[in-house]
Scaffold this active site. Structure first.
Site, PDB file in Angstrom:
ATOM      1  N   CYS A  94       2.393  -8.195  -8.018  1.00  0.00           N
ATOM      2  CA  CYS A  94       2.008  -7.014  -8.799  1.00  0.00           C
ATOM      3  C   CYS A  94       3.144  -5.984  -8.820  1.00  0.00           C
ATOM      4  O   CYS A  94       4.171  -6.243  -9.431  1.00  0.00           O
ATOM      5  CB  CYS A  94       0.690  -6.459  -8.263  1.00  0.00           C
ATOM      6  SG  CYS A  94      -0.203  -5.550  -9.526  1.00  0.00           S
TER       7      CYS A  94
ATOM      8  N   HIS B 246      -2.914 -10.194  -7.283  1.00  0.00           N
ATOM      9  CA  HIS B 246      -2.945  -9.966  -5.823  1.00  0.00           C
ATOM     10  C   HIS B 246      -3.463 -11.212  -5.093  1.00  0.00           C
ATOM     11  O   HIS B 246      -4.666 -11.306  -4.838  1.00  0.00           O
ATOM     12  CB  HIS B 246      -3.867  -8.780  -5.510  1.00  0.00           C
ATOM     13  CG  HIS B 246      -3.270  -7.459  -5.819  1.00  0.00           C
ATOM     14  ND1 HIS B 246      -2.668  -6.670  -4.870  1.00  0.00           N
ATOM     15  CD2 HIS B 246      -3.181  -6.781  -6.984  1.00  0.00           C
ATOM     16  CE1 HIS B 246      -2.231  -5.555  -5.424  1.00  0.00           C
ATOM     17  NE2 HIS B 246      -2.533  -5.593  -6.712  1.00  0.00           N
TER      18      HIS B 246
ATOM     19  N   GLU C  85      -3.323 -11.900  -2.087  1.00  0.00           N
ATOM     20  CA  GLU C  85      -3.740 -11.585  -0.715  1.00  0.00           C
ATOM     21  C   GLU C  85      -5.195 -11.106  -0.652  1.00  0.00           C
ATOM     22  O   GLU C  85      -5.752 -10.957   0.422  1.00  0.00           O
ATOM     23  CB  GLU C  85      -2.791 -10.533  -0.115  1.00  0.00           C
ATOM     24  CG  GLU C  85      -3.010  -9.098  -0.568  1.00  0.00           C
ATOM     25  CD  GLU C  85      -2.531  -8.805  -2.003  1.00  0.00           C
ATOM     26  OE1 GLU C  85      -2.142  -9.738  -2.725  1.00  0.00           O
ATOM     27  OE2 GLU C  85      -2.592  -7.625  -2.407  1.00  0.00           O
TER      28      GLU C  85
HETATM   29  N1  GLN Z   1       0.680  -0.451 -11.794  1.00  0.00           N
HETATM   30  C1  GLN Z   1       1.386  -0.641 -10.605  1.00  0.00           C
HETATM   31  C2  GLN Z   1       2.876  -0.470 -10.821  1.00  0.00           C
HETATM   32  O1  GLN Z   1       3.406  -0.737 -11.863  1.00  0.00           O
HETATM   33  C3  GLN Z   1       1.125  -2.000 -10.005  1.00  0.00           C
HETATM   34  C4  GLN Z   1      -0.313  -2.103  -9.584  1.00  0.00           C
HETATM   35  C5  GLN Z   1      -0.527  -3.005  -8.421  1.00  0.00           C
HETATM   36  O2  GLN Z   1       0.398  -3.338  -7.682  1.00  0.00           O
HETATM   37  N2  GLN Z   1      -1.766  -3.356  -8.217  1.00  0.00           N
HETATM   38  O3  GLN Z   1       3.500  -0.053  -9.904  1.00  0.00           O
END
Ligand code: GLN
Length: 197
Positions: free
Chosen positions: A78, A171, A173
């Site tokens: 992410c 995610h 995890e």
């Molecule tokens: N929107 C976040 C970003 O760009 C990422 C969101 C997340 O890690 N769940 O930093």
């Protein structure tokens, strides 16, 4: 085998627990000193702008880039995927620029638009992986040699690999399925053999 989890901000604890449940030595990393001697690194989800700001503040940008160039496996999930990307769409965010992908931040929508879906990921085998997307970045362009591991039903690329780098828009995890962490550990074992040669 010792795996570090960048613990400046975000969802690092869950990665730590997952790795420990797999019997792997896992440590939180907040300083450049703690980066030394690692066989692999996870950059977790969270807020990419905050993680980058802190990494810059603690002089970790260059050591992280050097680690990747030395062939040490890094998994970005992410926000971690945003850090790995060469380019962020419609943004001048200075990332680590390690992987030839362009990502759009928050492409899956706002926090309230978070969703879960089952992804077919042939490389990890078995049944589909139940993936949690929270304000996820989507991969908009892939450079040469970047391999797609998973897509949403609409074709959006959400998991890629190039060499020692693994980037996931979701995610892994969160939940009990450890197959993506095990896949990453396989990359780490392979790179250790390679480096020992
Ligand atoms: N929107 C976040 C970003 O760009 C990422 C969101 C997340 O890690 N769940 O930093």
């Amino acid at each position: 085998m010792k795996i570090g989890i960048l613990a400046l901000q975000g969802a690092f604890i869950e990665h730590l627990h997952t790795l420990r449940s797999l019997g792997v030595e896992a440590v939180e990393v907040r300083t450049t000193t703690e980066l030394t001697g690692l066989d692999g690194l996870i950059i977790p989800g969270g807020e990419s702008t905050a993680i980058l700001k802190l990494a810059r503040h603690y002089h970790m940008i260059k050591p992280l880039q050097e680690m990747a160039k030395a062939g040490i496996p890094i998994m970005g999930t992410c926000a971690g995927m945003v850090l790995l990307a060469n380019k962020v769409t419609e943004s001048d965010l200075q990332t680590l620029c390690l992987m030839d992908i362009e990502v759009r931040r928050n492409a899956s929508g706002r926090q309230v638009d978070s969703f879960e879906t089952d992804l077919a990921i042939p490389d990890i085998g078995g049944e589909p992986f139940h993936a949690v997307f929270i304000r996820a970045p989507y991969i908009k362009h892939l450079g040469a040699g970047v391999e797609t591991l998973a897509r949403l039903d609409d074709g959006t690329v959400v998991a890629v690999r190039k060499g020692n780098l693994l980037a996931l828009a979701f995610h892994p995890e969160l939940g009990h399925d450890t197959r993506l962490h095990e896949y990453f550990l396989k990359m780490v074992r392979a790179s250790k053999k390679e480096i020992a040669r």
